[in-house]
Design an enzyme around this catalytic site. Sequence first.
Site, PDB file in Angstrom:
ATOM      1  CG  ASP A  68      21.511  -3.269   4.835  1.00 30.52           C
ATOM      2  OD1 ASP A  68      20.854  -2.383   4.764  1.00 30.52           O
ATOM      3  OD2 ASP A  68      20.016  -3.322   5.688  1.00 30.52           O
ATOM      4  CG  ASN A 137      12.828 -10.813  10.707  1.00 28.89           C
ATOM      5  OD1 ASN A 137      13.341  -9.624  10.587  1.00 28.89           O
ATOM      6  ND2 ASN A 137      13.074 -11.687   9.594  1.00 28.89           N
ATOM      7  CG  HIS A 139      15.845  -8.077  10.358  1.00 30.47           C
ATOM      8  ND1 HIS A 139      15.193  -8.286   8.795  1.00 30.47           N
ATOM      9  CD2 HIS A 139      16.137  -6.910   9.832  1.00 30.47           C
ATOM     10  CE1 HIS A 139      14.970  -7.461   8.341  1.00 30.47           C
ATOM     11  NE2 HIS A 139      14.733  -6.137   8.570  1.00 30.47           N
ATOM     12  CD  GLU A 144      14.963 -11.258   6.869  1.00 39.81           C
ATOM     13  OE1 GLU A 144      15.328 -10.665   8.354  1.00 39.81           O
ATOM     14  OE2 GLU A 144      15.359 -10.925   5.741  1.00 39.81           O
TER      15      GLU A 144
HETATM   16  C1  F6R Z   1      17.665  -1.088   6.912  1.00 39.73           C
HETATM   17  C2  F6R Z   1      17.968  -2.350   7.847  1.00 39.73           C
HETATM   18  C3  F6R Z   1      17.060  -2.558   8.547  1.00 39.73           C
HETATM   19  C4  F6R Z   1      15.854  -1.940   9.545  1.00 39.73           C
HETATM   20  C5  F6R Z   1      14.992  -2.531   9.080  1.00 39.73           C
HETATM   21  C6  F6R Z   1      13.950  -1.873   9.921  1.00 39.73           C
HETATM   22  O1  F6R Z   1      19.534  -0.466   6.047  1.00 39.73           O
HETATM   23  O2  F6R Z   1      19.116  -3.014   7.720  1.00 39.73           O
HETATM   24  O3  F6R Z   1      17.927  -3.780   9.190  1.00 39.73           O
HETATM   25  O4  F6R Z   1      16.541  -1.552  10.533  1.00 39.73           O
HETATM   26  O5  F6R Z   1      13.970  -3.496   8.501  1.00 39.73           O
HETATM   27  O6  F6R Z   1      12.918  -1.125   9.059  1.00 39.73           O
HETATM   28  P1  F6R Z   1      11.751   0.033   9.581  1.00 39.73           P
HETATM   29  O7  F6R Z   1      12.638   0.945   9.826  1.00 39.73           O
HETATM   30  O8  F6R Z   1      11.866   0.997   7.659  1.00 39.73           O
HETATM   31  O9  F6R Z   1      10.886  -0.227   9.843  1.00 39.73           O
END
Ligand code: F6R
Length: 237
Positions: A68, A137, A139, A144
């Site tokens: 992303d 959440n 994701h 989401e």
């Molecule tokens: C990042 C992504 C997100 C993160 C998730 C966890 O490229 O796609 O899904 O993997 O938000 O983020 P952290 O590791 O910062 O808790």
Amino acid sequence: MHEFITVKTTEEMGRIGADIFALEIKKKPDLVLGLATGSSPISLYRELVRMHKEDRLDFSRVRTVNLDEYVGLPANHPQSYRAFMNEYLFDHVNIELANTHLPNGMAEDLSEEWKRYDGLVNSLGGIDVQLLGIGPNGHIGFNEPSDQFSKHTQVVPLTQETIDANARFFSDEAEVPREAITLDVRHIMQAKKIVLVATRNKESILRKALQGPITSQIPASVLQLHQDLTVIFSEGE
Ligand code: F6R
């Protein structure tokens, strides 16, 4: 095969994850890695950099696609995911930058851009090994909670929960972009192998995702259906 590995520290989590990636790179030097940003993968990237520098792990033919990118942040913005990837991995290994791909969050026509990115991942033949974190959440990527699992790359509004979680990287919550382009659940699920890394703060959502019902309201729950999933959970932050 599903494997759940619990370790004490994020360093250990990174080492075990990087070992899996290194093995796959040695088996198929031009493989396609699906990569993630955020806090969780940092120790894994650090270990891959060490393996490149000390053990000559070779990235010269590796191709990468990131999950992303924020909409509206130029590549040189310190919080863009392109900047993150350069800082934590690409600048320190012998990868060809032309072989590293992220959605372009600055594209004038965002609907053209998600289609381009979707097609690009297809034209690379899909993803060999996908690295994932998990959002508070549930994701994965920026998919989401919603009424259905996404089937193609898309532009998505970020939930307030995600904006709050990511505000720690910005000087002000208002600066967090409100939209992102994300690879979809279908492409993630088509990866041949998935490695999910998570730390203690994700314990409860991880349990729900892996042991609860499979529902698009907890996007990571779909991973229960993947045939080759390794989850590495660090009891430390
Ligand atoms: C990042 C992504 C997100 C993160 C998730 C966890 O490229 O796609 O899904 O993997 O938000 O983020 P952290 O590791 O910062 O808790």
